[in-house]
Motif scaffolding. Structure first.
Motif, PDB file in Angstrom:
ATOM      1  N   UNK A  29      94.722 -74.135   6.465  1.00  0.00           N
ATOM      2  CA  UNK A  29      96.222 -73.615   6.050  1.00  0.00           C
ATOM      3  C   UNK A  29      96.415 -72.728   7.235  1.00  0.00           C
ATOM      4  N   UNK A 188      99.353 -70.931   1.861  1.00  0.00           N
ATOM      5  CA  UNK A 188      99.565 -70.920   3.193  1.00  0.00           C
ATOM      6  C   UNK A 188      99.865 -69.453   3.616  1.00  0.00           C
ATOM      7  N   UNK A 190     102.310 -68.110   5.221  1.00  0.00           N
ATOM      8  CA  UNK A 190     103.697 -68.377   5.043  1.00  0.00           C
ATOM      9  C   UNK A 190     104.307 -68.119   3.556  1.00  0.00           C
ATOM     10  N   UNK A 191     103.481 -68.680   2.803  1.00  0.00           N
ATOM     11  CA  UNK A 191     103.880 -68.610   1.237  1.00  0.00           C
ATOM     12  C   UNK A 191     103.541 -67.062   0.841  1.00  0.00           C
TER      13      UNK A 191
ATOM     14  N   UNK B  29     103.525 -80.105   4.499  1.00  0.00           N
ATOM     15  CA  UNK B  29     102.585 -81.228   4.224  1.00  0.00           C
ATOM     16  C   UNK B  29     101.818 -80.962   2.902  1.00  0.00           C
ATOM     17  N   UNK B  31      98.388 -80.872   0.732  1.00  0.00           N
ATOM     18  CA  UNK B  31      96.991 -81.004   0.785  1.00  0.00           C
ATOM     19  C   UNK B  31      96.740 -81.418  -0.398  1.00  0.00           C
ATOM     20  N   UNK B 106     100.299 -76.563  -0.587  1.00  0.00           N
ATOM     21  CA  UNK B 106     101.168 -76.787   0.299  1.00  0.00           C
ATOM     22  C   UNK B 106     100.943 -76.233   1.601  1.00  0.00           C
ATOM     23  N   UNK B 107     101.104 -76.714   2.763  1.00  0.00           N
ATOM     24  CA  UNK B 107     100.960 -76.061   4.262  1.00  0.00           C
ATOM     25  C   UNK B 107     102.413 -76.176   4.763  1.00  0.00           C
ATOM     26  N   UNK B 108     103.036 -75.118   4.941  1.00  0.00           N
ATOM     27  CA  UNK B 108     104.109 -75.020   5.627  1.00  0.00           C
ATOM     28  C   UNK B 108     104.095 -75.208   7.255  1.00  0.00           C
TER      29      UNK B 108
END
Lengths: 237, 120
Positions: A29, A188, A190-191, B29, B31, B106-108
């Motif tokens: 991540x 992540x 960014x999240x 993406x 995961x 989720x990977x941004x």
């Protein structure tokens, strides 16, 4: 920019994923470092955890820190006595008494989810002022928001927004953590920053809360481990 | 007049650039250990964002999942939204915990003003 998540529970303290699963997902991540926040049992457990962490660190190229989360005043005093044996000291918030002790103890690095199981934010101007004075970071726990639904989630978000507003006013550090107990609950960076932005933080403030604030905590913890360190701001030359 | 000509005539003239909404493309993406079907992803994203922001909030985002850019093998997808809603969409993505039968993350990957800028 380096990102850190300093509040993750592994299978050692009620979590659902192993150290390796958590570390590899965090690396995927984009995190530079993570901290496993465990519950303290004994010094034997502490040594075992350190060994396990060294193994995982060598296997997966990511910085791993060991932290302990105190659930009550007794546990906290035990951990304060052994403060130099681990990296990060977290205090489980929610209870008003614990929130107060956490904000007033300079050895504490992070107060986790101060609004946990409450209808208010768990922090007022007095507590936030002392958190700012003692450099105790107030956590924005993503898992609280993630697991809440409808009415509960909106209450939690309102309370977190209130804490952020107070922290901004009194310049108390705020830290963004996933609070994950499974590798599927890691998020992540960014999240996390985007969610903090929705809760009233500017994007650059949110980025600082996931990179510079944890970096400062880690640096302080490394300084604290040295024999020359007496207390914040006092070092023997 | 043929039907095709009529359809062509009904198409709106494109707005001048100054009046157009500024778009952003978010590539992500997934995961996950399972294969993710497009329909599952689409319904889950819409459902989560609708639940979180409501119909009014979502109407302001101009959010759209770009179908032809979803790669089921690499599990890479692209969401289009306006420039003011990027953090709202990203925060919403973080609230998705399950897709189909499996748990996901989720990977941004990147946020860009053009699809080309995403370098998919």
């Amino acid at each position: 920019m380096k990102y850190f998540d300093l509040h993750i529970h592994s299978a050692f303290s009620g979590g659902q994923s192993s150290l390796e699963q958590l570390a590899s997902t965090a690396k995927e991540l984009g995190y530079s470092g993570i901290c496993f926040a465990e519950y303290f049992q004994s010094e034997v457990q502490l040594k075992k955890l350190k060994e396990e962490i060294t193994k995982v660190k060598d296997k997966i190229n990511i910085e791993i820190y060991l932290g302990f989360e105190a659930r009550n005043p007794k546990e906290l005093s035990k951990l304060v006595e052994r403060r130099r044996m681990f990296d990060i000291l977290l205090v489980q918030g929610g209870d008003l008494g614990m929130n107060r002790i956490a904000c007033e103890t300079p050895e504490v690095d992070i107060i986790t989810h101060p609004e946990n199981n409450r209808t208010d934010s768990g922090l007022n101007h007095v507590l936030v002022k002392s958190a700012a004075k003692n450099n105790v970071a107030i956590e924005v726990n993503f898992r609280e928001i993630l697991l809440g639904t409808k009415r509960t989630r909106s209450m939690i978000m309102k309370n977190i927004a209130q804490s952020i507003k107070l922290a901004k006013k009194y310049h108390a550090p705020v830290i963004l953590c996933s609070g994950a107990i499974s590798h599927f609950e890691l998020r992540d960076p960014m999240i996390l920053t985007s969610m903090a932005n929705q809760l009233g933080m500017e994007l650059n403030e949110a980025e600082n809360s996931i990179s510079k604030v944890p970096e400062r905590i880690i640096k302080q913890s490394e300084e604290r481990k040295s024999d020359k360190w007496i207390m914040p701001g006092v070092v023997v030359k | 007049m043929g039907v095709s000509k009529m359809i062509q005539q009904e198409k709106l003239k494109i707005l001048p650039p100054i009046l157009r909404e500024k778009e952003r493309y978010i590539s992500f993406r997934i995961i996950s250990e399972e294969t993710i079907v497009y329909s599952d992803l689409e319904s889950s994203i819409w459902q989560t964002l609708l639940e979180f922001y409501g119909e009014r909030g979502l109407s302001e985002m101009s959010m759209w999942l770009v179908k032809n850019l979803y790669n089921e093998v690499k599990k890479i997808g692209v969401i289009r939204c306006n420039n003011k809603s990027v953090s709202k969409v990203i925060a919403g993505l973080g609230l998705i915990t399950r897709l189909g039968e499996g748990r996901v993350n989720f990977k941004i990957e990147k946020v860009s003003g053009t699809i080309r800028g995403l370098r998919l």
